[in-house]
Motif scaffolding. Structure first.
Motif, short mmCIF file in Angstrom:
data_model
loop_
_atom_site.label_atom_id
_atom_site.label_comp_id
_atom_site.label_asym_id
_atom_site.label_seq_id
_atom_site.Cartn_x
_atom_site.Cartn_y
_atom_site.Cartn_z
N UNK A 273 -2.52 12.18 -4.26
CA UNK A 273 -3.58 11.80 -3.31
C UNK A 273 -3.08 10.72 -2.36
N UNK A 274 -2.36 9.72 -2.92
CA UNK A 274 -1.85 8.63 -2.11
C UNK A 274 -0.89 9.13 -1.04
N UNK A 275 0.05 9.98 -1.47
CA UNK A 275 1.02 10.50 -0.52
C UNK A 275 0.35 11.28 0.61
N UNK A 276 -0.57 12.15 0.24
CA UNK A 276 -1.24 12.96 1.25
C UNK A 276 -2.04 12.10 2.22
N UNK A 277 -2.88 11.20 1.69
CA UNK A 277 -3.71 10.35 2.53
C UNK A 277 -2.87 9.38 3.36
N UNK A 278 -1.91 8.74 2.68
CA UNK A 278 -1.12 7.73 3.36
C UNK A 278 -0.25 8.31 4.46
N UNK A 279 0.46 9.37 4.12
CA UNK A 279 1.35 9.96 5.12
C UNK A 279 0.57 10.62 6.25
#
Length: 425
Positions: A273-279
């Protein structure tokens, strides 16, 4: 010109100016970047915890001051970096800054696209054959928010920033418990070798291009104070937290890859989730920057078309292997990008006395050789400097430009200098 294109080739109208909260939110989303955590991880395995705190503080303070300096100029003038480049490099000479800034942001876009695809395949356990198709998919999807423009970036930021902050704090707390608190952190010995100046250069280099192009948003500020505070808050807190978090967890787990750390902490779902949202949050502003530079490079108002074309080039670079080149890429950016800002600042404050003429009221030469020579000297000296390359580049380029305009003053090319632009701080 339609307002939805956000004035890529002219001063931002006062009617389109915004307050501190929307500007700061977009800048925060820009600095809350997974790539910065990866860079922090590289530093974390090379220094003890106390030295790491100093490196993070010094690097991010210098970066914030640099961004705020350019942000102030952009808010006063309504111009972004590539448009400022016309004054200090000339109409055709400014294509140098277009190319440099576009290249830097394309590299980040390619790295982010590749990182998400590779990490997702690794975490979820997909076949390796999915990596390239996912790069293509993400590379196209990331460009959607940039097509919407400032509003799309602002709304996405309001969701992603709080989620990212919560995850970071949770991960830091878990890491600190794992190693035994402050005593454990300060007892860890470095396992890699790196000089202090190289580490600060890496911290600065994480957003050397981003800070130079922060003007794409700060030019939309209602006044200079808003731009300065938005830059200081977002870079000192946002970028500083990302560097520190990456380094903190690298110290504990001796692993520079933040995704691997989250998996070790049992936060695999959160990592996805972090990777998708952050990137997604950072890739929108990144490709937006590329489109702004591309519009100026070819003198086109079609920002959305440039966004799509830039995204395609970014996908090609991702597939070509940009994921493996993060560290040398950061060191290169730390040397060749800041001198652009150095020349711009010297030109604005010394030559134009803190007030540009309106672009439509000035006839600029094709090449401002003073600016081009000063940039070249600054970049070469910075690249070969054993000290903090970004600071060396800014100072050398600025000083060279001031000396050159004193020795070889440019002939006045203004058609009319009576009408000035910009709001006071």
């Amino acid at each position: 010109m339609s307002t939805h294109e956000e004035s890529p080739l002219t001063e931002t109208p006062q009617a389109n100016r915004k307050g501190l909260f929307p500007i700061a939110m977009v800048l925060f989303s820009f600095t809350f970047f997974t790539g910065t955590m990866f860079a922090g991880g590289k530093i974390g395995v090379a220094f003890n915890f106390v030295d790491l705190l100093w490196i993070t503080a010094i690097g991010n303070l210098l970066l914030a001051l640099y961004a705020a300096s350019l942000g102030l100029i952009s808010a006063r003038s309504g111009l972004n970096t590539v448009l400022m480049g016309r004054f200090c490099f000339g109409n055709l000479g400014s294509k140098l800054s277009d190319f440099l800034l576009g290249f830097a942001e394309l590299g980040w876009y390619a790295w982010g696209t590749a990182t998400l695809a590779i990490s997702l395949v690794k975490i979820v356990g997909m076949p390796e054959s999915w990596v390239i198709p996912l790069m293509v998919l993400f590379g196209l999807l990331f460009s959607v928010t940039a097509l919407v423009g400032f509003k799309g970036l602002e709304y996405l930021s309001r969701v992603s920033i709080p989620l990212m902050f919560i995850l970071l704090i949770t991960s830091i707390v878990l890491a600190t418990k794992e190693i035994g608190g402050w005593t454990g952190l300060t007892a860890v010995k470095p396992t890699e070798a790196m000089t202090f100046s190289t580490a600060v250069t890496i911290v600065f280099g994480t957003f050397a291009s981003g800070a130079t192009q922060i003007t794409n948003w700060t030019r939309m500020s209602k006044n200079g104070k808003i731009a300065v505070w938005a830059c200081l808050i977002s870079f000192v807190i946002g970028n500083g937290l990302m560097v520190l978090a990456g380094a903190w967890m690298a110290i504990v787990y001796q692993q520079a890859d933040i995704v691997e750390v989250l998996v070790l902490q049992g936060l695999s779902v959160a990592a996805v989730i972090m990777l998708c949202m952050n990137l997604w949050t950072i890739q929108g502003p990144t490709i937006y920057n590329v489109s702004a530079a591309a519009c100026h490079l070819v003198r086109s108002e079609r920002r959305k078309t440039m966004t799509i074309l830039a995204a395609i080039v970014g996908i090609v670079l991702a597939v070509a292997g940009m994921y493996e080149l993060l560290l040398p890429f950061l060191l290169l950016l730390g040397a060749i990008i800041p001198p652009v800002g150095g020349v711009i600042m010297a030109d604005y404050w010394v030559r134009y006395k803190g007030q540009y003429p309106l672009l439509n009221d000035v006839e600029l030469p094709n090449f401002n050789w003073n600016g081009l020579i000063a940039y070249s000297i600054g970049a070469i000296v910075a690249y070969n400097s054993p000290w903090i390359a970004p600071i060396v580049g800014i100072v050398v380029a600025s000083v060279c430009y001031v000396v050159l305009i004193r020795l070889f003053p440019a002939k006045s090319a203004e058609k009319s200098a009576q009408v000035m632009t910009g709001s006071s701080v």
